[in-house]
Design a protein around this motif. Sequence first.
Motif, PDB file in Angstrom:
ATOM      1  N   GLN A 131       1.500   0.343  10.285  1.00 43.13           N
ATOM      2  CA  GLN A 131       0.237   1.018  10.547  1.00 43.13           C
ATOM      3  C   GLN A 131      -0.834   0.720   9.498  1.00 43.13           C
ATOM      4  N   LYS A 132      -0.428   0.033   8.436  1.00 43.36           N
ATOM      5  CA  LYS A 132      -1.386  -0.262   7.372  1.00 43.36           C
ATOM      6  C   LYS A 132      -1.087  -1.638   6.798  1.00 43.36           C
ATOM      7  N   GLU A 133      -2.107  -2.464   6.659  1.00 43.76           N
ATOM      8  CA  GLU A 133      -1.919  -3.800   6.102  1.00 43.76           C
ATOM      9  C   GLU A 133      -1.509  -3.696   4.638  1.00 43.76           C
ATOM     10  N   GLN A 134      -0.440  -4.379   4.269  1.00 39.58           N
ATOM     11  CA  GLN A 134       0.062  -4.365   2.909  1.00 39.58           C
ATOM     12  C   GLN A 134       0.127  -5.782   2.366  1.00 39.58           C
ATOM     13  N   SER A 135       0.275  -5.882   1.056  1.00 40.62           N
ATOM     14  CA  SER A 135       0.479  -7.176   0.418  1.00 40.62           C
ATOM     15  C   SER A 135       1.952  -7.545   0.450  1.00 40.62           C
ATOM     16  N   ALA A 136       2.226  -8.821   0.247  1.00 42.91           N
ATOM     17  CA  ALA A 136       3.600  -9.304   0.279  1.00 42.91           C
ATOM     18  C   ALA A 136       4.438  -8.754  -0.869  1.00 42.91           C
ATOM     19  N   ASN A 137       3.787  -8.187  -1.894  1.00 43.56           N
ATOM     20  CA  ASN A 137       4.566  -7.612  -2.995  1.00 43.56           C
ATOM     21  C   ASN A 137       5.513  -6.518  -2.525  1.00 43.56           C
ATOM     22  N   CYS A 138       5.264  -5.944  -1.347  1.00 42.77           N
ATOM     23  CA  CYS A 138       6.171  -4.930  -0.803  1.00 42.77           C
ATOM     24  C   CYS A 138       7.535  -5.515  -0.444  1.00 42.77           C
ATOM     25  N   ALA A 159       0.314 -11.763  -3.588  1.00 40.43           N
ATOM     26  CA  ALA A 159      -0.960 -11.320  -3.028  1.00 40.43           C
ATOM     27  C   ALA A 159      -1.160 -11.731  -1.574  1.00 40.43           C
ATOM     28  N   GLN A 160      -0.225 -12.504  -1.038  1.00 41.31           N
ATOM     29  CA  GLN A 160      -0.347 -12.864   0.371  1.00 41.31           C
ATOM     30  C   GLN A 160      -0.139 -11.626   1.244  1.00 41.31           C
ATOM     31  N   LYS A 161      -0.508 -11.727   2.510  1.00 38.38           N
ATOM     32  CA  LYS A 161      -0.365 -10.579   3.404  1.00 38.38           C
ATOM     33  C   LYS A 161       1.088 -10.379   3.814  1.00 38.38           C
ATOM     34  N   ASP A 223      -5.887  -6.605  -9.229  1.00 42.53           N
ATOM     35  CA  ASP A 223      -6.406  -7.979  -9.207  1.00 42.53           C
ATOM     36  C   ASP A 223      -5.354  -9.002  -8.778  1.00 42.53           C
ATOM     37  N   THR A 224      -4.153  -8.933  -9.328  1.00 41.73           N
ATOM     38  CA  THR A 224      -3.147  -9.970  -9.065  1.00 41.73           C
ATOM     39  C   THR A 224      -2.138  -9.575  -7.989  1.00 41.73           C
ATOM     40  N   LYS A 225      -1.920  -8.268  -7.810  1.00 40.45           N
ATOM     41  CA  LYS A 225      -0.912  -7.744  -6.880  1.00 40.45           C
ATOM     42  C   LYS A 225       0.524  -8.071  -7.302  1.00 40.45           C
ATOM     43  N   VAL A 226       0.701  -8.599  -8.497  1.00 38.31           N
ATOM     44  CA  VAL A 226       2.032  -8.961  -8.977  1.00 38.31           C
ATOM     45  C   VAL A 226       2.844  -7.702  -9.272  1.00 38.31           C
ATOM     46  N   THR A 227       4.094  -7.676  -8.863  1.00 40.83           N
ATOM     47  CA  THR A 227       4.967  -6.548  -9.186  1.00 40.83           C
ATOM     48  C   THR A 227       5.083  -6.446 -10.704  1.00 40.83           C
ATOM     49  N   SER A 228       4.613  -5.333 -11.263  1.00 44.30           N
ATOM     50  CA  SER A 228       4.450  -5.207 -12.714  1.00 44.30           C
ATOM     51  C   SER A 228       4.987  -3.878 -13.207  1.00 44.30           C
ATOM     52  N   TYR A 229       5.023  -3.739 -14.544  1.00 44.69           N
ATOM     53  CA  TYR A 229       5.633  -2.563 -15.148  1.00 44.69           C
ATOM     54  C   TYR A 229       4.768  -1.994 -16.265  1.00 44.69           C
TER      55      TYR A 229
END
Length: 439
Positions: A131-138, A159-161, A223-229
């Motif tokens: 139901q909601k567009e997310q980034s590939a980081n999911c 950061a891709q879809k 900015d990057t959408k990278v999985t971060s900590y």
Amino acid sequence: MTKNKRNKAALWIASICAFGLVMGLVACAPQNSSSQTAGQKADESQQAGTPEADEYGVVLAESWKDIYPDQYNSYMANEANSPDSGKHDYLELYPALNTMYKGYAFALGYDEASSHLYTLQSVSESPRTTQKEQSANCITCKTPQFTALVTKEGDTVYAQKFNDLIGQFTEPISCYNCHENDPSKLTVTGTHWTNAIGSAIEEVPEGAAVCGQCHNEYYFPTDTKVTSYAYSNLEEMTPESILAFYDEKGFKDWEHADTMAPMIKVQHPEFETMYGGTKEESGPMAQHGYACSDCHMAATEGENGTYTSHNWSSPLANASLIENNCSQCHEDIVGEVQAVQDEEETRVTAISEDIEAMTNAIAAKYADEIAALKAKKEAGEEYAASAELAQLQQLQREAQFYWDFVMVENSEGAHNPTLTWKTLDKAQAAVDEAMALLA
């Protein structure tokens, strides 16, 4: 404790570390440390050669079944923990979540998790992605194929879809995640995790690091959408330090729909709860050198000898672990497995009941706080720009963060009771301060 709530505790990373605490396992060293061999047939595997990898460079779990039959069969036993096995809708089970998560994707759908064999199915069918567009980081911890793709192509993949990539993956969490393509050893394959904590990974058992690469609290920079900590070492893995990091960055996952407060959605901080902070602040089992796998992956007798079970479960329901592992240090429990299970389930249940009661009480207050803040915010434009509103929004952010840190950590307090109570106290204090201002 309700039957429904117990089902949440029965997930594979369930409340068993309290079992180790109350039984006094801290008096001895880990017996089934995953720093040892991954199982029998390691030599045979080398002789047979590594099976062919797929297009991502991942050897699929099925390809190992003839070389590691016991491990593979136990891995496939996780099929029983399926989306169709009576999972709960948490938004129905805990109505307060609809208020807490309002305006965020978790308010669209939040179901009880299924096993690792269903990670791709669960994420692709969740209302949070449909139901909601997310980034590939999911997809970060949903398939080793994504892990290998990031390693090959770099951080731009994050950061891709989501919907542009999810359909091309077929392998759920499996051998590669923890072993890469060599089941005779453990390897942390998630570069997002190794890049974040660096040498700190050497301070915990391997059987904790491979689980910790996914069972943690993470965030996606805008900015990057990278999985971060929010940390780079164990000492910074406390709720207070993590929130301070987000506050300093001005980071938010979303703005609450009713109050516009900048909110944080905590994920599943099992690793931080067990191993975070100073040694004295970490969980009791972590203090004495235990890994996640010591409690959740029992040494089991198979046709080919002793092997490490890959049917992730709570040892409270695992007589084999109690008999074969715990009894190595606690000879008094030999032959008394059922009695031990009953006694420890009672103790763990008591911890969870107390935690549940407090989380529910705080949730009720929190819902009242949001309603009162919404009403006051809508009373006039002057108040909407006031310093008091900003203070109340910060208190809402803090209450949400500390409450969620406990709510979504799957041991219900058993991994680290002291930290759990301390964190809930902070959530309650933030709610009470806000309600006093709103009175």
